[in-house]
Design a protein around this motif. Structure first.
Motif, mmCIF file in Angstrom:
data_model
loop_
_atom_site.group_PDB
_atom_site.id
_atom_site.type_symbol
_atom_site.label_atom_id
_atom_site.label_comp_id
_atom_site.label_asym_id
_atom_site.label_seq_id
_atom_site.Cartn_x
_atom_site.Cartn_y
_atom_site.Cartn_z
ATOM 1 N N THR A 47 0.811 -1.221 0.000
ATOM 2 C CA THR A 47 0.000 0.000 0.000
ATOM 3 C C THR A 47 0.841 1.267 0.000
ATOM 4 N N LEU A 48 2.167 1.111 0.056
ATOM 5 C CA LEU A 48 3.055 2.271 0.118
ATOM 6 C C LEU A 48 3.790 2.456 -1.205
ATOM 7 N N ARG A 49 3.790 3.674 -1.691
ATOM 8 C CA ARG A 49 4.391 4.016 -2.987
ATOM 9 C C ARG A 49 5.889 4.262 -2.843
ATOM 10 N N CYS A 50 6.652 3.757 -3.788
ATOM 11 C CA CYS A 50 8.084 4.057 -3.846
ATOM 12 C C CYS A 50 8.222 5.520 -4.272
ATOM 13 N N LEU A 51 8.948 6.287 -3.497
ATOM 14 C CA LEU A 51 9.093 7.707 -3.794
ATOM 15 C C LEU A 51 10.068 7.967 -4.928
ATOM 16 N N VAL A 52 10.875 6.976 -5.273
ATOM 17 C CA VAL A 52 11.830 7.116 -6.371
ATOM 18 C C VAL A 52 11.189 6.666 -7.682
ATOM 19 N N CYS A 53 10.569 5.492 -7.666
ATOM 20 C CA CYS A 53 9.977 4.914 -8.885
ATOM 21 C C CYS A 53 8.634 5.548 -9.221
ATOM 22 N N ILE A 91 3.577 8.424 6.479
ATOM 23 C CA ILE A 91 2.832 9.543 5.887
ATOM 24 C C ILE A 91 3.297 10.856 6.511
ATOM 25 N N GLN A 92 3.503 10.846 7.834
ATOM 26 C CA GLN A 92 3.990 12.048 8.509
ATOM 27 C C GLN A 92 5.385 12.417 8.007
ATOM 28 N N ARG A 93 6.209 11.419 7.780
ATOM 29 C CA ARG A 93 7.595 11.663 7.362
ATOM 30 C C ARG A 93 7.705 12.063 5.894
ATOM 31 N N TYR A 94 6.946 11.384 4.993
ATOM 32 C CA TYR A 94 7.096 11.601 3.552
ATOM 33 C C TYR A 94 5.909 12.300 2.902
ATOM 34 N N GLY A 95 4.832 12.486 3.613
ATOM 35 C CA GLY A 95 3.656 13.137 3.051
ATOM 36 C C GLY A 95 2.653 12.128 2.509
ATOM 37 N N ASP A 96 1.489 12.623 2.121
ATOM 38 C CA ASP A 96 0.400 11.764 1.644
ATOM 39 C C ASP A 96 0.756 11.008 0.375
ATOM 40 N N TYR A 97 1.748 11.499 -0.363
ATOM 41 C CA TYR A 97 2.097 10.865 -1.636
ATOM 42 C C TYR A 97 2.627 9.446 -1.454
ATOM 43 N N VAL A 98 3.117 9.132 -0.259
ATOM 44 C CA VAL A 98 3.705 7.815 -0.020
ATOM 45 C C VAL A 98 2.643 6.710 -0.022
ATOM 46 N N THR A 99 1.387 7.070 0.102
ATOM 47 C CA THR A 99 0.326 6.074 0.128
ATOM 48 C C THR A 99 -0.486 6.103 -1.154
ATOM 49 N N TYR A 100 -0.951 4.938 -1.572
ATOM 50 C CA TYR A 100 -1.794 4.866 -2.765
ATOM 51 C C TYR A 100 -3.217 5.322 -2.471
ATOM 52 N N ASP A 101 -3.554 5.452 -1.196
ATOM 53 C CA ASP A 101 -4.898 5.846 -0.790
ATOM 54 C C ASP A 101 -4.811 7.084 0.095
ATOM 55 N N PRO A 102 -4.508 8.246 -0.501
ATOM 56 C CA PRO A 102 -4.339 9.437 0.322
ATOM 57 C C PRO A 102 -5.655 9.861 0.964
ATOM 58 N N PRO A 103 -5.599 10.396 2.181
ATOM 59 C CA PRO A 103 -6.831 10.857 2.835
ATOM 60 C C PRO A 103 -7.384 12.084 2.115
ATOM 61 N N PHE A 104 -8.677 12.286 2.254
ATOM 62 C CA PHE A 104 -9.301 13.443 1.621
ATOM 63 C C PHE A 104 -8.934 14.699 2.404
#
Length: 135
Positions: A47-53, A91-104
């Motif tokens: 469920t976590l996005r690679c920030l590089v890829c 999410i706190q460390r890298y921001g909402d972008y790290v998750t495929y399901d960002p909160p509204f």
């Protein structure tokens, strides 16, 4: 001419220096001995996005940063932390972008609203075309 050659050389060398020469983190490619904990870690990593890829989860990416994030997830799961707490930390460390399901939120609202707006526009266009074609 020399500047152009130097620029091309630097562009070509960019991907080669994207990762360091350090060995991977201890748990980047090693599964946890406890199968239940590894299953929890794997489910979270999916469920976590690679920030590089950017197009892959950290479970699928071979980027060094994804390996570090996999190791972090496994270490924290092994210590008994809940996946939701680890996810919140990342999410706190890298921001909402790290998750495929960002909160509204106001920042992510376009991600959630744009598909609905495009669908509505498509339905309106289809309705107009069918009305013109039936008349």
């Amino acid at each position: 001419m020399k500047r152009a050659a130097l620029a091309l050389l630097l562009l070509a060398a960019g991907p080669a220096v994207a990762d360091s020469n350090l060995p991977p983190a201890r748990l980047a490619y090693t599964q946890l001995p406890n199968a239940a904990q590894e299953a929890q870690a794997k489910a979270l990593m999916e469920t976590l996005r690679c920030l590089v890829c950017q197009g892959q989860s950290i479970a699928d990416s071979d980027a060094e940063m994804a390996g570090d994030m996999r190791a972090l997830v496994r270490e924290r799961i092994a210590r008994g932390e809940q996946p939701a707490a680890i996810r919140s930390y990342l999410i706190q460390r890298y921001g909402d972008y790290v998750t495929y399901d960002p909160p509204f939120s106001w920042v992510t609202a376009p991600l959630w609203i744009t598909p609905l707006v495009l669908l509505a526009i498509g339905l309106l266009l289809a309705r107009r075309l069918f009305r013109k074609g039936g008349a």
